[in-house]
Design an enzyme around this catalytic site. Sequence first.
Site, PDB file in Angstrom:
ATOM      1  CG  ASP A  14      48.860  35.436  31.901  1.00  0.00           C
ATOM      2  OD1 ASP A  14      48.876  36.383  32.809  1.00  0.00           O
ATOM      3  OD2 ASP A  14      49.369  34.276  32.088  1.00  0.00           O
ATOM      4  CG  ASN A  62      41.925  37.587  37.132  1.00  0.00           C
ATOM      5  OD1 ASN A  62      41.526  37.543  35.977  1.00  0.00           O
ATOM      6  ND2 ASN A  62      42.799  36.661  37.489  1.00  0.00           N
TER       7      ASN A  62
HETATM    8  C1  IPE Z   1      43.910  34.570  32.812  1.00  0.00           C
HETATM    9  O1  IPE Z   1      45.153  35.021  33.387  1.00  0.00           O
HETATM   10  C2  IPE Z   1      42.733  35.500  32.963  1.00  0.00           C
HETATM   11  C3  IPE Z   1      43.003  36.731  32.247  1.00  0.00           C
HETATM   12  C4  IPE Z   1      43.952  36.860  31.378  1.00  0.00           C
HETATM   13  C5  IPE Z   1      42.135  37.695  32.380  1.00  0.00           C
HETATM   14  P1  IPE Z   1      45.738  34.614  34.833  1.00  0.00           P
HETATM   15  O2  IPE Z   1      47.143  35.180  34.966  1.00  0.00           O
HETATM   16  O3  IPE Z   1      44.555  35.025  35.898  1.00  0.00           O
HETATM   17  O4  IPE Z   1      45.780  32.830  34.771  1.00  0.00           O
HETATM   18  P2  IPE Z   1      46.413  32.120  35.509  1.00  0.00           P
HETATM   19  O5  IPE Z   1      46.139  32.235  37.095  1.00  0.00           O
HETATM   20  O6  IPE Z   1      47.893  32.312  35.430  1.00  0.00           O
HETATM   21  O7  IPE Z   1      46.053  30.537  35.082  1.00  0.00           O
HETATM   22  C1  IPE Z   2      47.021  39.631  32.969  1.00  0.00           C
HETATM   23  O1  IPE Z   2      48.142  40.033  33.549  1.00  0.00           O
HETATM   24  C2  IPE Z   2      46.239  40.535  33.288  1.00  0.00           C
HETATM   25  C3  IPE Z   2      44.950  39.790  34.089  1.00  0.00           C
HETATM   26  C4  IPE Z   2      44.791  38.740  34.547  1.00  0.00           C
HETATM   27  C5  IPE Z   2      43.967  40.809  34.854  1.00  0.00           C
HETATM   28  P1  IPE Z   2      48.575  39.215  35.135  1.00  0.00           P
HETATM   29  O2  IPE Z   2      48.145  40.218  35.944  1.00  0.00           O
HETATM   30  O3  IPE Z   2      48.011  37.823  35.142  1.00  0.00           O
HETATM   31  O4  IPE Z   2      50.417  39.168  34.886  1.00  0.00           O
HETATM   32  P2  IPE Z   2      51.108  38.028  35.274  1.00  0.00           P
HETATM   33  O5  IPE Z   2      50.521  36.590  34.893  1.00  0.00           O
HETATM   34  O6  IPE Z   2      51.077  37.981  37.065  1.00  0.00           O
HETATM   35  O7  IPE Z   2      52.353  38.322  35.137  1.00  0.00           O
HETATM   36 MG    MG Z   3      48.667  35.870  34.744  1.00  0.00          MG
END
Ligand code: IPE
Ligand code: IPE
Ligand code: MG
Length: 229
Positions: A14, A62
């Site tokens: 994340d 997502n």
């Molecule tokens: C969790 O990250 C899913 C992945 C790393 C693929 P998100 O960024 O989607 O999760 P939330 O929305 O902060 O809980």
């Molecule tokens: C994790 O990074 C990757 C996926 C969930 C695909 P994020 O895209 O969630 O990054 P933040 O949480 O918005 O910084």
């Molecule tokens: Mg995220």
Amino acid sequence: MEKKKLEHLAIVMDGNGRWAKSKGLPRVMGHHAGVKAVERVVRAAKELGIPYISLYAFSTENWNRPKGEVMGLMGLFRYYLRSKLAELCREEVRMRFAGDLAALPPDIREILREAEEKTKDYSGTQFITCINYGGRRELLDAINRLLASPPEGGVTEETLRRELYLPDVPDPDLIIRTSGELRLSNFWLWQSAYSEYYFTNKYWPDFYKEDLEEAIKDYCERERRYGKA
Ligand code: IPE
Ligand code: IPE
Ligand code: MG
């Protein structure tokens, strides 16, 4: 490094978006940088002799992101899997996937199938990408299959487990989440019942082998009790 059973390391990668934002870059650049971290960490897991590493790459939730970002991520899966497959084959890493793969674009499904097929005989580290993965969806799919043909004697932990995406993969011993968020976000819901957690404020693109080693060191110092006295 101290020896303690660490069969399955799972990571919620994340912080790609915030990493990009902190540098004034578009979010998709964060995902590109995240891919580099994937390569580093999978290699490190292999060097450390960890039998299974699973990475949460795309959740069932997502899809709710802006279309452009979702398309960018799908493009990255295509690029990554096509261009890195040969390399992973050379390194004898077995590639597997967990998630509702049937809902992915057909060409990506085909690339995943090919990657699984080409690496299926490797007996070293297994690299599991969780893509269109949701713990609730995994459990609902399992329950529906059980309802369609109920096992004699009722549902047990064993019969339910057999319906999960990768029933032979041991439960994660350690789940790492980067970027300072303290939640599971629908990852390995059934399998995480007795997992240990490690949280770091670092964004995923800033995660290096040293960070992994630090997490493992912390894990090695813990006492896992499984409800016993
Ligand atoms: C969790 O990250 C899913 C992945 C790393 C693929 P998100 O960024 O989607 O999760 P939330 O929305 O902060 O809980
Ligand atoms: C994790 O990074 C990757 C996926 C969930 C695909 P994020 O895209 O969630 O990054 P933040 O949480 O918005 O910084
Ligand atoms: Mg995220």
